[in-house]
Design a protein around this motif. Structure first.
Motif, PDB file in Angstrom:
ATOM      1  N   GLU A   1      -5.753   4.354   3.459  1.00  0.00           N
ATOM      2  CA  GLU A   1      -6.372   4.134   5.361  1.00  0.00           C
ATOM      3  C   GLU A   1      -6.266   2.700   5.146  1.00  0.00           C
ATOM      4  O   GLU A   1      -5.470   1.897   6.738  1.00  0.00           O
ATOM      5  CB  GLU A   1      -8.121   4.578   4.942  1.00  0.00           C
ATOM      6  CG  GLU A   1      -9.002   5.400   5.130  1.00  0.00           C
ATOM      7  CD  GLU A   1     -10.228   5.895   4.728  1.00  0.00           C
ATOM      8  OE1 GLU A   1     -10.774   4.852   5.119  1.00  0.00           O
ATOM      9  OE2 GLU A   1     -10.900   6.646   4.470  1.00  0.00           O
ATOM     10  N   TRP A   2      -6.097   2.173   3.992  1.00  0.00           N
ATOM     11  CA  TRP A   2      -5.708   0.566   4.279  1.00  0.00           C
ATOM     12  C   TRP A   2      -4.233   0.609   4.032  1.00  0.00           C
ATOM     13  O   TRP A   2      -4.210  -0.327   5.693  1.00  0.00           O
ATOM     14  CB  TRP A   2      -5.643  -0.473   3.403  1.00  0.00           C
ATOM     15  CG  TRP A   2      -7.044  -0.698   2.368  1.00  0.00           C
ATOM     16  CD1 TRP A   2      -7.886  -0.036   1.935  1.00  0.00           C
ATOM     17  CD2 TRP A   2      -7.616  -1.443   2.838  1.00  0.00           C
ATOM     18  NE1 TRP A   2      -8.761  -0.873   1.805  1.00  0.00           N
ATOM     19  CE2 TRP A   2      -9.088  -1.336   1.981  1.00  0.00           C
ATOM     20  CE3 TRP A   2      -7.597  -3.178   3.785  1.00  0.00           C
ATOM     21  CZ2 TRP A   2     -10.128  -2.757   2.445  1.00  0.00           C
ATOM     22  CZ3 TRP A   2      -8.361  -3.421   3.688  1.00  0.00           C
ATOM     23  CH2 TRP A   2      -8.977  -4.123   3.641  1.00  0.00           C
TER      24      TRP A   2
ATOM     25  N   GLY B   1     -10.470   0.746  -7.884  1.00  0.00           N
ATOM     26  CA  GLY B   1     -11.646   1.128  -6.939  1.00  0.00           C
ATOM     27  C   GLY B   1     -11.477   1.983  -5.767  1.00  0.00           C
ATOM     28  O   GLY B   1     -12.146   2.440  -5.197  1.00  0.00           O
ATOM     29  N   LEU B   2      -9.779   2.313  -5.483  1.00  0.00           N
ATOM     30  CA  LEU B   2      -9.392   3.628  -4.092  1.00  0.00           C
ATOM     31  C   LEU B   2      -8.853   4.623  -4.717  1.00  0.00           C
ATOM     32  O   LEU B   2      -7.871   4.371  -5.312  1.00  0.00           O
ATOM     33  CB  LEU B   2      -9.083   2.337  -3.194  1.00  0.00           C
ATOM     34  CG  LEU B   2      -9.515   1.370  -2.550  1.00  0.00           C
ATOM     35  CD1 LEU B   2      -8.643   0.498  -1.619  1.00  0.00           C
ATOM     36  CD2 LEU B   2     -11.028   1.947  -1.827  1.00  0.00           C
ATOM     37  N   THR B   3      -8.997   5.740  -4.235  1.00  0.00           N
ATOM     38  CA  THR B   3      -8.315   6.652  -4.068  1.00  0.00           C
ATOM     39  C   THR B   3      -7.450   6.851  -3.485  1.00  0.00           C
ATOM     40  O   THR B   3      -7.046   5.432  -3.282  1.00  0.00           O
ATOM     41  CB  THR B   3      -9.146   7.644  -4.400  1.00  0.00           C
ATOM     42  OG1 THR B   3      -9.454   8.568  -2.809  1.00  0.00           O
ATOM     43  CG2 THR B   3     -10.390   8.761  -5.043  1.00  0.00           C
ATOM     44  N   ARG B   4      -6.229   7.473  -3.771  1.00  0.00           N
ATOM     45  CA  ARG B   4      -4.710   7.251  -2.309  1.00  0.00           C
ATOM     46  C   ARG B   4      -4.937   7.774  -1.084  1.00  0.00           C
ATOM     47  O   ARG B   4      -4.783   6.880  -0.778  1.00  0.00           O
ATOM     48  CB  ARG B   4      -4.161   8.724  -2.935  1.00  0.00           C
ATOM     49  CG  ARG B   4      -3.546   9.879  -2.564  1.00  0.00           C
ATOM     50  CD  ARG B   4      -1.972  10.512  -2.467  1.00  0.00           C
ATOM     51  NE  ARG B   4      -1.604  10.941  -1.792  1.00  0.00           N
ATOM     52  CZ  ARG B   4      -0.096  10.543  -1.959  1.00  0.00           C
ATOM     53  NH1 ARG B   4       0.560   9.320  -2.489  1.00  0.00           N
ATOM     54  NH2 ARG B   4       0.491  10.900  -1.090  1.00  0.00           N
ATOM     55  N   HIS B   5      -6.901   8.900  -0.355  1.00  0.00           N
ATOM     56  CA  HIS B   5      -7.248   8.349   0.591  1.00  0.00           C
ATOM     57  C   HIS B   5      -7.510   6.884   1.032  1.00  0.00           C
ATOM     58  O   HIS B   5      -6.863   6.660   2.016  1.00  0.00           O
ATOM     59  CB  HIS B   5      -7.414   9.467   1.344  1.00  0.00           C
ATOM     60  CG  HIS B   5      -7.247  11.042   0.393  1.00  0.00           C
ATOM     61  ND1 HIS B   5      -6.181  11.339   1.487  1.00  0.00           N
ATOM     62  CD2 HIS B   5      -7.354  12.316  -0.650  1.00  0.00           C
ATOM     63  CE1 HIS B   5      -6.339  12.815   1.228  1.00  0.00           C
ATOM     64  NE2 HIS B   5      -6.768  12.940  -0.583  1.00  0.00           N
ATOM     65  N   GLY B   6      -8.021   6.893  -0.186  1.00  0.00           N
ATOM     66  CA  GLY B   6      -8.887   4.598   0.452  1.00  0.00           C
ATOM     67  C   GLY B   6      -7.347   4.257   0.418  1.00  0.00           C
ATOM     68  O   GLY B   6      -7.772   3.691   1.411  1.00  0.00           O
ATOM     69  N   TRP B   7      -6.516   4.384  -0.616  1.00  0.00           N
ATOM     70  CA  TRP B   7      -5.297   3.411  -0.232  1.00  0.00           C
ATOM     71  C   TRP B   7      -4.578   3.703   0.768  1.00  0.00           C
ATOM     72  O   TRP B   7      -4.009   2.977   2.020  1.00  0.00           O
ATOM     73  CB  TRP B   7      -3.983   3.173  -0.915  1.00  0.00           C
ATOM     74  CG  TRP B   7      -4.791   2.472  -2.634  1.00  0.00           C
ATOM     75  CD1 TRP B   7      -5.692   3.032  -3.497  1.00  0.00           C
ATOM     76  CD2 TRP B   7      -4.875   1.103  -2.377  1.00  0.00           C
ATOM     77  NE1 TRP B   7      -5.579   1.772  -4.102  1.00  0.00           N
ATOM     78  CE2 TRP B   7      -5.211   0.574  -3.444  1.00  0.00           C
ATOM     79  CE3 TRP B   7      -5.030   0.276  -1.187  1.00  0.00           C
ATOM     80  CZ2 TRP B   7      -5.492  -0.046  -3.795  1.00  0.00           C
ATOM     81  CZ3 TRP B   7      -4.909  -0.799  -2.132  1.00  0.00           C
ATOM     82  CH2 TRP B   7      -5.958  -1.241  -3.426  1.00  0.00           C
TER      83      TRP B   7
ATOM     84  N   THR C   1       0.973  -1.287  -0.002  1.00  0.00           N
ATOM     85  CA  THR C   1       0.247   0.213   0.270  1.00  0.00           C
ATOM     86  C   THR C   1       0.634   1.219  -0.254  1.00  0.00           C
ATOM     87  O   THR C   1       0.907   2.446  -0.166  1.00  0.00           O
ATOM     88  CB  THR C   1      -1.140   0.154   1.208  1.00  0.00           C
ATOM     89  OG1 THR C   1      -0.062  -0.363   2.210  1.00  0.00           O
ATOM     90  CG2 THR C   1      -1.979  -0.444   1.210  1.00  0.00           C
TER      91      THR C   1
ATOM     92  N   ARG D   1      -8.577  12.337  -8.720  1.00  0.00           N
ATOM     93  CA  ARG D   1      -9.212  11.641  -8.526  1.00  0.00           C
ATOM     94  C   ARG D   1      -8.875  10.063  -9.005  1.00  0.00           C
ATOM     95  O   ARG D   1     -10.194   9.325  -8.996  1.00  0.00           O
ATOM     96  CB  ARG D   1     -10.682  12.076  -8.959  1.00  0.00           C
ATOM     97  CG  ARG D   1     -11.299  13.264  -7.978  1.00  0.00           C
ATOM     98  CD  ARG D   1     -11.898  12.574  -6.669  1.00  0.00           C
ATOM     99  NE  ARG D   1     -12.842  13.737  -6.032  1.00  0.00           N
ATOM    100  CZ  ARG D   1     -12.895  13.404  -4.794  1.00  0.00           C
ATOM    101  NH1 ARG D   1     -12.084  12.781  -3.914  1.00  0.00           N
ATOM    102  NH2 ARG D   1     -13.310  14.931  -3.884  1.00  0.00           N
TER     103      ARG D   1
ATOM    104  N   GLU E   1      -7.973   6.705  -9.715  1.00  0.00           N
ATOM    105  CA  GLU E   1      -7.987   5.453  -8.882  1.00  0.00           C
ATOM    106  C   GLU E   1      -7.107   3.873  -8.931  1.00  0.00           C
ATOM    107  O   GLU E   1      -6.929   3.957 -10.143  1.00  0.00           O
ATOM    108  CB  GLU E   1      -9.698   4.950  -8.295  1.00  0.00           C
ATOM    109  CG  GLU E   1     -11.229   6.058  -8.366  1.00  0.00           C
ATOM    110  CD  GLU E   1     -12.246   5.572  -8.036  1.00  0.00           C
ATOM    111  OE1 GLU E   1     -12.500   4.534  -8.660  1.00  0.00           O
ATOM    112  OE2 GLU E   1     -12.972   6.565  -7.351  1.00  0.00           O
TER     113      GLU E   1
END
Length: 111
Positions: free
Chosen positions: A51-52, A43-49, A24, A38, A40
């Motif tokens: 969080e992971w 299905g995940l943006t930079r911020h989503g990754w 990640t 934006r 992806e």
């Protein structure tokens, strides 16, 4: 479950959490760099990754803490040493390592 099996399971899970952290982190750094908008990936943006990455880091920290707890007898033996007078520097080294670890945890919580 035997102690040895628990240690092996903790080590395996720690390794997998470390790999997840590395993957990640590399995705965030190289595939979705700052300013990528934006964009992806899976299905995940930079911020989503991000969080992971954060949760993988917390899991890794918990598992490594558990790993150290299961090996506390060995760690104590290494710190205390076997020869007379030879363990003074080990205690200071262990204290320094504990302080550095505490600073990293504090930086993670604050920053």
């Amino acid at each position: 479950m035997k102690h040895q099996q628990i240690v092996k399971l903790i080590d395996l899970l720690s390794f997998l959490a470390l790999v997840a952290m590395m993957v990640t982190g590399l995705l965030i750094e190289y595939s979705l760099p700052p300013g990528s908008g934006r964009s992806e990936l899976l299905g995940l943006t930079r911020h989503g990754w991000g969080e992971w990455h954060y949760y993988a880091s917390l899991l890794f920290l918990a598992l490594i803490s558990t790993h150290l707890f299961t090996h506390r007898g060995f760690i104590k033996a290494v710190i205390m040493g076997r020869r007379q007078g030879a363990h003074g520097y080990r205690i200071w080294l262990a204290l320094a390592a504990a302080i550095v670890l505490a600073l990293f945890v504090l930086a993670m919580v604050i920053g």
